[in-house]
Design an enzyme around this catalytic site. Structure first.
Site, mmCIF file in Angstrom:
data_model
loop_
_atom_site.group_PDB
_atom_site.id
_atom_site.type_symbol
_atom_site.label_atom_id
_atom_site.label_comp_id
_atom_site.label_asym_id
_atom_site.label_seq_id
_atom_site.Cartn_x
_atom_site.Cartn_y
_atom_site.Cartn_z
ATOM 1 N N MET A 81 26.474 -75.787 -23.416
ATOM 2 C CA MET A 81 27.691 -76.255 -23.930
ATOM 3 C C MET A 81 27.907 -77.893 -23.481
ATOM 4 O O MET A 81 28.150 -78.001 -22.182
ATOM 5 C CB MET A 81 28.748 -75.330 -23.523
ATOM 6 C CG MET A 81 29.015 -73.849 -24.340
ATOM 7 S SD MET A 81 28.727 -73.879 -26.125
ATOM 8 C CE MET A 81 30.120 -75.102 -26.447
ATOM 9 N N MET A 90 31.538 -66.185 -28.143
ATOM 10 C CA MET A 90 32.440 -66.575 -26.960
ATOM 11 C C MET A 90 33.467 -65.686 -26.827
ATOM 12 O O MET A 90 34.660 -65.786 -27.016
ATOM 13 C CB MET A 90 33.073 -68.041 -27.502
ATOM 14 C CG MET A 90 32.173 -69.266 -27.307
ATOM 15 S SD MET A 90 32.720 -70.692 -28.288
ATOM 16 C CE MET A 90 31.976 -70.075 -29.815
ATOM 17 N N GLY A 135 30.229 -82.082 -29.457
ATOM 18 C CA GLY A 135 30.256 -83.470 -29.468
ATOM 19 C C GLY A 135 29.052 -84.161 -29.849
ATOM 20 O O GLY A 135 28.884 -85.485 -29.520
ATOM 21 N N ASP A 164 30.358 -69.552 -34.725
ATOM 22 C CA ASP A 164 31.394 -69.547 -33.592
ATOM 23 C C ASP A 164 32.152 -68.310 -33.593
ATOM 24 O O ASP A 164 33.304 -68.189 -34.144
ATOM 25 C CB ASP A 164 32.164 -70.672 -33.530
ATOM 26 C CG ASP A 164 31.088 -72.028 -32.767
ATOM 27 O OD1 ASP A 164 30.410 -71.559 -31.963
ATOM 28 O OD2 ASP A 164 31.181 -72.898 -33.530
ATOM 29 N N SER A 189 28.037 -76.085 -37.542
ATOM 30 C CA SER A 189 28.983 -75.101 -36.979
ATOM 31 C C SER A 189 30.175 -74.869 -38.054
ATOM 32 O O SER A 189 30.909 -75.774 -38.264
ATOM 33 C CB SER A 189 29.535 -75.451 -35.325
ATOM 34 O OG SER A 189 30.845 -74.794 -35.509
ATOM 35 N N HIS A 225 27.186 -67.580 -32.162
ATOM 36 C CA HIS A 225 27.594 -67.898 -30.578
ATOM 37 C C HIS A 225 28.854 -67.238 -30.252
ATOM 38 O O HIS A 225 29.896 -67.368 -30.788
ATOM 39 C CB HIS A 225 27.833 -69.305 -30.503
ATOM 40 C CG HIS A 225 28.282 -70.029 -29.352
ATOM 41 N ND1 HIS A 225 28.906 -71.355 -29.426
ATOM 42 C CD2 HIS A 225 28.327 -69.591 -28.025
ATOM 43 C CE1 HIS A 225 29.353 -71.380 -27.955
ATOM 44 N NE2 HIS A 225 28.820 -70.514 -27.221
ATOM 45 N N HIS A 260 25.320 -72.228 -37.463
ATOM 46 C CA HIS A 260 25.970 -71.854 -36.325
ATOM 47 C C HIS A 260 27.374 -71.080 -36.563
ATOM 48 O O HIS A 260 28.202 -71.585 -37.016
ATOM 49 C CB HIS A 260 25.903 -73.029 -35.419
ATOM 50 C CG HIS A 260 26.553 -73.116 -34.056
ATOM 51 N ND1 HIS A 260 25.725 -72.255 -33.115
ATOM 52 C CD2 HIS A 260 27.743 -73.137 -33.361
ATOM 53 C CE1 HIS A 260 26.266 -72.266 -31.723
ATOM 54 N NE2 HIS A 260 27.684 -72.617 -32.136
ATOM 55 N N MET A 273 35.189 -66.356 -31.398
ATOM 56 C CA MET A 273 36.018 -66.680 -30.290
ATOM 57 C C MET A 273 37.019 -65.421 -30.281
ATOM 58 O O MET A 273 37.493 -64.940 -31.314
ATOM 59 C CB MET A 273 36.812 -67.822 -30.479
ATOM 60 C CG MET A 273 35.896 -69.051 -30.680
ATOM 61 S SD MET A 273 36.746 -70.725 -30.666
ATOM 62 C CE MET A 273 35.359 -71.835 -30.790
ATOM 63 N N ASP A 306 25.566 -77.988 -27.965
ATOM 64 C CA ASP A 306 26.748 -77.709 -28.721
ATOM 65 C C ASP A 306 27.894 -78.312 -27.913
ATOM 66 O O ASP A 306 28.222 -77.739 -26.863
ATOM 67 C CB ASP A 306 27.024 -76.153 -28.529
ATOM 68 C CG ASP A 306 27.991 -75.504 -29.672
ATOM 69 O OD1 ASP A 306 28.682 -76.313 -30.262
ATOM 70 O OD2 ASP A 306 28.386 -74.466 -29.668
HETATM 71 C C1 DX5 Z 1 32.986 -75.000 -29.403
HETATM 72 C C2 DX5 Z 1 32.020 -74.384 -30.655
HETATM 73 C C3 DX5 Z 1 31.135 -75.414 -31.212
HETATM 74 C C4 DX5 Z 1 31.919 -76.456 -31.935
HETATM 75 C C5 DX5 Z 1 31.470 -77.854 -32.018
HETATM 76 O O1 DX5 Z 1 33.568 -73.807 -28.732
HETATM 77 O O2 DX5 Z 1 31.139 -73.699 -29.756
HETATM 78 O O3 DX5 Z 1 30.212 -74.876 -31.875
HETATM 79 O O4 DX5 Z 1 32.118 -76.152 -33.250
HETATM 80 O O5 DX5 Z 1 32.248 -78.718 -32.746
HETATM 81 P P1 DX5 Z 1 31.831 -80.333 -32.562
HETATM 82 O O6 DX5 Z 1 30.500 -80.460 -33.151
HETATM 83 O O7 DX5 Z 1 32.732 -80.879 -33.438
HETATM 84 O O8 DX5 Z 1 32.083 -80.574 -31.046
HETATM 85 ZN ZN ZN Z 2 29.151 -72.869 -30.839
#
Ligand code: DX5
Ligand code: ZN
Length: 214
Positions: A136, A67, A174, A34, A7, A65, A32, A36, A172
């Protein structure tokens, strides 16, 4: 074969093109991305103009992705910007079935994402309209959070629901060398890793360590 999708949320935003080339060379499978909006999630990243500028830096698929709420009015823009997979959140879309049809109609792979508290039942009547399901395993918005273990049951349940359909099951949040094995054992076949990949300098070594930990 399990896919690794770094990501770029955890990349250096001042050097995104360079970072993209580095994770490509390091052997990632997807990029990936993200997106937002500061409304669906309490954080803000970037949109189609940045994605289209990133597109020439790699041939690897862009796993976008979204969001954002609403997503549907912007799907065409993300397709034109160079997304290969477009994932919308079930919680953000009042007409999920329609959004999935729109994404496929744009010639892209259609994904659905579920927040940690959203039950997998929401997928039941759209299973034949999705190419990817994104579970998630943290509350979306930020990188570097801890994996929520209750999501393992959801991953197992969705793997059963998928059966012999060719749907990818992505997880996705942790994911790192400590958690990846259990996540794959539960049925995931695409693993997003943000902070786990970008925290070190040697991306190839980190991606190799993730694959080895499976
Ligand atoms: C969180 C994102 C993830 C994030 C994951 O909202 O959708 O893609 O980057 O980050 P890590 O791998 O550090 O948990
Ligand atoms: Zn993501």
């Amino acid at each position: 074969m399990v896919k690794i999708a770094p990501s770029i949320l955890s990349a250096d935003f001042a050097r995104l093109g360079e970072e993209l080339r580095a994770i490509d060379d390091a052997g990632c499978d997807y990029i990936h991305v993200d997106v937002m909006d500061g409304h669906f999630v309490p954080n803000l990243t970037f949109g189609p103009p940045v994605i289209s500028k990133l597109r020439p830096h790699t041939k690897k698929p862009f796993d976008v992705h979204l969001m954002i709420d609403p997503a549907q009015p912007f799907l065409e823009e993300y397709a034109n910007a160079g997304a290969d997979i477009i994932t919308v959140h079930a919680e953000a879309d009042k007409h999920l079935d329609r959004s999935l049809q729109v994404i496929r109609g744009l010639g892209k792979k259609a994904g659905v994402s579920l927040n940690p508290a959203t039950p997998e039942g929401v997928l039941q009547y759209v299973m034949d309209k999705v190419d990817l399901i994104l579970v998630m395993s943290v509350n979306p918005g930020f990188g570097g959070q801890s994996f929520i273990p209750e999501q393992l049951d959801k991953i197992r349940n969705i793997r059963k629901m998928i059966g012999d359909r060719s749907i990818e099951l992505e997880v996705d949040g942790g994911v790192n060398v400590e958690t990846i094995k259990e996540v794959v054992a539960a049925g995931a076949d695409v693993l997003v890793a943000g902070s786990a990949v970008f925290k070190g300098d040697d991306y190839a070594a980190t991606i190799g360590a993730l694959r080895a930990a499976i």
